[in-house]
Design a protein around this motif. Structure first.
Motif, PDB file in Angstrom:
ATOM      1  N   ASP A  34      -7.579  63.061  66.058  1.00 18.39           N
ATOM      2  CA  ASP A  34      -7.709  64.395  66.742  1.00 18.39           C
ATOM      3  C   ASP A  34      -6.892  65.002  67.919  1.00 18.39           C
ATOM      4  OD1 ASP A  34     -10.397  64.556  65.537  1.00 18.39           O
ATOM      5  OD2 ASP A  34     -11.524  63.486  66.990  1.00 18.39           O
ATOM      6  N   ALA A  35      -6.669  66.225  67.760  1.00 15.66           N
ATOM      7  CA  ALA A  35      -5.609  66.991  68.546  1.00 15.66           C
ATOM      8  C   ALA A  35      -5.818  66.526  69.888  1.00 15.66           C
ATOM      9  CB  ALA A  35      -5.557  68.361  68.251  1.00 15.66           C
ATOM     10  N   ASN A  36      -4.853  65.843  70.570  1.00 15.47           N
ATOM     11  CA  ASN A  36      -4.987  65.563  72.089  1.00 15.47           C
ATOM     12  C   ASN A  36      -3.698  65.727  72.792  1.00 15.47           C
ATOM     13  OD1 ASN A  36      -3.634  63.465  70.808  1.00 15.47           O
ATOM     14  ND2 ASN A  36      -4.850  61.712  71.494  1.00 15.47           N
ATOM     15  N   GLY A  37      -2.670  66.497  72.251  1.00 13.74           N
ATOM     16  CA  GLY A  37      -1.655  66.712  73.026  1.00 13.74           C
ATOM     17  C   GLY A  37      -0.693  65.563  72.691  1.00 13.74           C
ATOM     18  N   TYR A  38      -0.966  64.532  71.924  1.00 11.78           N
ATOM     19  CA  TYR A  38       0.111  63.261  71.892  1.00 11.78           C
ATOM     20  C   TYR A  38       0.213  63.065  70.244  1.00 11.78           C
ATOM     21  CZ  TYR A  38      -1.151  62.652  76.694  1.00 11.78           C
ATOM     22  OH  TYR A  38      -1.278  62.916  78.252  1.00 11.78           O
ATOM     23  N   PRO A  39       1.226  63.885  69.767  1.00 12.34           N
ATOM     24  CA  PRO A  39       1.190  63.763  68.073  1.00 12.34           C
ATOM     25  C   PRO A  39       2.140  62.371  68.104  1.00 12.34           C
ATOM     26  CG  PRO A  39       3.027  65.215  69.397  1.00 12.34           C
ATOM     27  CD  PRO A  39       1.838  64.996  70.261  1.00 12.34           C
ATOM     28  N   PRO A  40       2.262  61.815  66.872  1.00  8.89           N
ATOM     29  CA  PRO A  40       3.064  60.735  66.423  1.00  8.89           C
ATOM     30  C   PRO A  40       4.634  60.923  66.778  1.00  8.89           C
ATOM     31  CG  PRO A  40       2.311  61.670  64.395  1.00  8.89           C
ATOM     32  CD  PRO A  40       1.561  62.434  65.871  1.00  8.89           C
ATOM     33  N   LEU A  41       5.208  59.901  67.689  1.00  6.82           N
ATOM     34  CA  LEU A  41       6.558  60.531  68.097  1.00  6.82           C
ATOM     35  C   LEU A  41       7.502  59.357  67.434  1.00  6.82           C
ATOM     36  CD1 LEU A  41       6.192  60.031  71.990  1.00  6.82           C
ATOM     37  CD2 LEU A  41       5.820  62.244  70.473  1.00  6.82           C
ATOM     38  N   HIS A  42       8.658  59.857  67.123  1.00  7.28           N
ATOM     39  CA  HIS A  42       9.591  59.377  66.366  1.00  7.28           C
ATOM     40  C   HIS A  42      10.359  58.120  67.031  1.00  7.28           C
ATOM     41  CE1 HIS A  42       9.543  63.266  64.579  1.00  7.28           C
ATOM     42  NE2 HIS A  42      10.028  63.843  65.435  1.00  7.28           N
ATOM     43  N   ARG A  43      10.783  57.219  66.172  1.00  7.41           N
ATOM     44  CA  ARG A  43      11.617  56.137  66.749  1.00  7.41           C
ATOM     45  C   ARG A  43      12.533  56.515  67.876  1.00  7.41           C
ATOM     46  NH1 ARG A  43      13.811  51.966  62.071  1.00  7.41           N
ATOM     47  NH2 ARG A  43      11.562  51.863  61.812  1.00  7.41           N
ATOM     48  N   GLY A  44      12.582  55.653  68.827  1.00  5.11           N
ATOM     49  CA  GLY A  44      13.624  56.149  69.826  1.00  5.11           C
ATOM     50  C   GLY A  44      12.807  56.996  70.939  1.00  5.11           C
ATOM     51  N   MET A  45      11.666  57.772  70.534  1.00  2.12           N
ATOM     52  CA  MET A  45      11.257  58.458  71.789  1.00  2.12           C
ATOM     53  C   MET A  45      10.067  57.548  72.529  1.00  2.12           C
ATOM     54  SD  MET A  45      10.145  62.166  70.043  1.00  2.12           S
ATOM     55  CE  MET A  45       9.732  62.642  71.422  1.00  2.12           C
ATOM     56  N   ASN A  46       9.965  57.798  73.765  1.00  5.86           N
ATOM     57  CA  ASN A  46       9.243  56.908  74.813  1.00  5.86           C
ATOM     58  C   ASN A  46       7.800  57.437  74.924  1.00  5.86           C
ATOM     59  OD1 ASN A  46       8.016  55.706  77.171  1.00  5.86           O
ATOM     60  ND2 ASN A  46      10.282  54.651  77.396  1.00  5.86           N
ATOM     61  N   ARG A  47       7.058  56.785  74.514  1.00 10.69           N
ATOM     62  CA  ARG A  47       5.473  57.317  74.386  1.00 10.69           C
ATOM     63  C   ARG A  47       5.021  57.551  75.898  1.00 10.69           C
ATOM     64  NH1 ARG A  47       2.050  59.199  71.104  1.00 10.69           N
ATOM     65  NH2 ARG A  47      -0.223  59.112  71.350  1.00 10.69           N
ATOM     66  N   THR A  48       5.272  56.509  76.728  1.00  8.97           N
ATOM     67  CA  THR A  48       5.011  56.495  78.331  1.00  8.97           C
ATOM     68  C   THR A  48       5.733  57.936  78.887  1.00  8.97           C
ATOM     69  OG1 THR A  48       4.754  54.121  78.338  1.00  8.97           O
ATOM     70  CG2 THR A  48       4.926  55.297  80.502  1.00  8.97           C
ATOM     71  N   GLN A  49       6.703  58.090  78.601  1.00 16.34           N
ATOM     72  CA  GLN A  49       7.568  59.117  79.053  1.00 16.34           C
ATOM     73  C   GLN A  49       6.952  60.512  78.664  1.00 16.34           C
ATOM     74  OE1 GLN A  49      11.728  59.626  77.904  1.00 16.34           O
ATOM     75  NE2 GLN A  49      12.245  60.478  79.987  1.00 16.34           N
ATOM     76  N   TRP A  50       6.681  60.488  77.416  1.00 13.69           N
ATOM     77  CA  TRP A  50       5.888  61.748  76.995  1.00 13.69           C
ATOM     78  C   TRP A  50       4.691  61.903  77.666  1.00 13.69           C
ATOM     79  CZ3 TRP A  50       6.733  65.235  72.539  1.00 13.69           C
ATOM     80  CH2 TRP A  50       5.810  65.992  72.372  1.00 13.69           C
ATOM     81  N   ARG A  51       3.983  60.968  77.698  1.00 13.07           N
ATOM     82  CA  ARG A  51       2.567  60.911  78.485  1.00 13.07           C
ATOM     83  C   ARG A  51       2.771  61.631  79.714  1.00 13.07           C
ATOM     84  NH1 ARG A  51       0.819  55.678  79.135  1.00 13.07           N
ATOM     85  NH2 ARG A  51       1.802  55.902  81.065  1.00 13.07           N
ATOM     86  N   ASP A  52       3.762  60.973  80.648  1.00 12.65           N
ATOM     87  CA  ASP A  52       3.853  61.228  81.956  1.00 12.65           C
ATOM     88  C   ASP A  52       4.427  62.750  82.091  1.00 12.65           C
ATOM     89  OD1 ASP A  52       3.008  58.707  82.428  1.00 12.65           O
ATOM     90  OD2 ASP A  52       4.984  58.181  83.038  1.00 12.65           O
ATOM     91  N   VAL A  53       5.576  63.167  81.360  1.00 11.15           N
ATOM     92  CA  VAL A  53       5.946  64.646  81.360  1.00 11.15           C
ATOM     93  C   VAL A  53       4.946  65.551  81.167  1.00 11.15           C
ATOM     94  CG1 VAL A  53       7.575  65.784  80.173  1.00 11.15           C
ATOM     95  CG2 VAL A  53       8.511  63.684  80.988  1.00 11.15           C
ATOM     96  N   PHE A  54       4.251  65.430  80.034  1.00 11.14           N
ATOM     97  CA  PHE A  54       3.161  66.155  79.550  1.00 11.14           C
ATOM     98  C   PHE A  54       2.067  66.186  80.377  1.00 11.14           C
ATOM     99  CE2 PHE A  54       5.422  66.764  75.920  1.00 11.14           C
ATOM    100  CZ  PHE A  54       5.078  68.226  75.584  1.00 11.14           C
ATOM    101  N   SER A  55       1.533  65.211  80.934  1.00 13.32           N
ATOM    102  CA  SER A  55       0.351  64.875  81.916  1.00 13.32           C
ATOM    103  C   SER A  55       0.818  65.667  83.533  1.00 13.32           C
ATOM    104  CB  SER A  55       0.086  63.717  82.265  1.00 13.32           C
ATOM    105  OG  SER A  55      -0.437  62.933  81.109  1.00 13.32           O
ATOM    106  N   GLU A  56       2.082  65.573  83.778  1.00 14.68           N
ATOM    107  CA  GLU A  56       2.258  66.027  85.195  1.00 14.68           C
ATOM    108  C   GLU A  56       2.364  67.822  84.753  1.00 14.68           C
ATOM    109  OE1 GLU A  56       4.751  68.234  87.851  1.00 14.68           O
ATOM    110  OE2 GLU A  56       5.294  67.604  85.853  1.00 14.68           O
ATOM    111  N   ALA A  57       3.079  68.197  83.763  1.00 17.32           N
ATOM    112  CA  ALA A  57       3.318  69.527  83.750  1.00 17.32           C
ATOM    113  C   ALA A  57       1.874  69.980  83.317  1.00 17.32           C
ATOM    114  CB  ALA A  57       4.267  69.733  82.267  1.00 17.32           C
ATOM    115  N   PHE A  58       1.080  69.711  82.543  1.00 14.89           N
ATOM    116  CA  PHE A  58      -0.448  70.185  82.417  1.00 14.89           C
ATOM    117  C   PHE A  58      -1.100  70.499  83.577  1.00 14.89           C
ATOM    118  CE2 PHE A  58      -4.876  69.415  81.555  1.00 14.89           C
ATOM    119  CZ  PHE A  58      -5.256  70.695  80.860  1.00 14.89           C
ATOM    120  N   GLU A  59      -1.014  69.490  84.560  1.00 18.62           N
ATOM    121  CA  GLU A  59      -1.830  69.590  85.644  1.00 18.62           C
ATOM    122  C   GLU A  59      -1.010  70.610  86.529  1.00 18.62           C
ATOM    123  OE1 GLU A  59      -4.678  68.008  86.730  1.00 18.62           O
ATOM    124  OE2 GLU A  59      -4.713  67.121  84.818  1.00 18.62           O
TER     125      GLU A  59
END
Length: 268
Positions: free
Chosen positions: A166-191
């Protein structure tokens, strides 16, 4: 052997479903994110659009009629997202349904008290997990104003988001991308964005992004391609994550295009 067969099928599809040159140039001129493509990028996009149109069913509903120009326009906007990813990112479903205007599906939902509600709410677009993308042509036709609003990009960003559920703002990332960084960046920006919307602070990015992390990703994807300078200025970390995810840099294209334009007409 399998690789050679795939290449043969791809080339055969490109030959059999070749897009009319005039309609293709018309589509390229419509959008800021296509007008700034290099010749090589435009050529790759044309191939992806051709393969998309050959593999998807674009049909009209509600008394609407689709022309070839409309189909190419929709496909061009959808495929800009996968220019550097490949049309395979849209595998697993086939249908795009286009209404003449906003459509009104019936919804059933349960509130926090457990009460079941039924309602009919107008929509400009919808994307279903493993199902169709539904669009309002009246809103699709608005695209090209470089204002950050693009219903096709929005709904197809949801499709990419749904590649891992289900759509949740966390698409499958490419190799070399950091999922924790994605989550932190998007969570902070969303708030941060949501707080601005709650305080009724004006934003050039669609306030609908405050609805949920899924809508934030989709709206930011619209803005990334339509108004990349605003995203980079206001949310530089989000811009960088999207640049890595889409493997594109729309702001660099705009800057290159502006520099080329600025170098013309200064003789004498």
């Amino acid at each position: 052997m399998l690789g050679a067969l795939r290449r043969w099928r791809r080339e055969r599809t490109l030959q059999r479903h070749r897009i009319d040159d005039d309609l293709w140039q018309q589509a390229l001129r419509c959008f800021v994110f296509t007008r700034t493509l290099t010749d090589g990028e435009a050529g790759r996009l044309r191939e992806i659009v051709t393969l998309f149109l050959a593999s998807k069913s674009l049909s009209a509903a509600g008394g609407h009629q689709l022309t070839d120009a409309m189909r190419i326009s929709i496909a061009t906007q959808a495929c800009i997202l996968v220019l550097e990813l490949g049309v395979e990112y849209y595998d697993g479903w086939v249908e795009v349904i286009v209404y003449p205007d906003e459509f009104i599906p019936e919804h059933t939902w349960t509130d926090e008290a457990g009460v079941v509600h039924h309602g009919r709410v107008p929509h400009m677009g919808q994307a279903w997990l493993h199902g169709p993308v539904i669009l309002s042509w009246a809103d699709v036709a608005r695209a090209g104003e470089a204002d950050g609003f693009n219903v096709v990009i929005h709904e197809f960003a949801h499709k990419l988001d749904m590649l891992n559920g289900d759509a949740n703002g966390y698409p499958p990332l490419h190799r070399g991308m950091n999922r924790t960084q994605w989550r932190d960046v998007f969570s902070e920006a969303f708030e941060r964005f949501s707080r601005k919307v709650r305080r009724h602070v004006y934003t050039e990015i669609d306030p609908y992004a405050a609805e949920s992390p899924a809508e934030f990703f989709a709206v930011m994807s619209e803005a990334f391609f339509e108004i990349p300078d605003i995203v980079q200025t206001d949310y530089p970390d989000v811009y960088e994550q999207l640049r890595q995810f889409y493997r594109q840099d729309p702001l660099a294209r705009l800057s290159r295009d502006a520099a080329a334009a600025g170098g013309q007409g200064h003789e004498g």
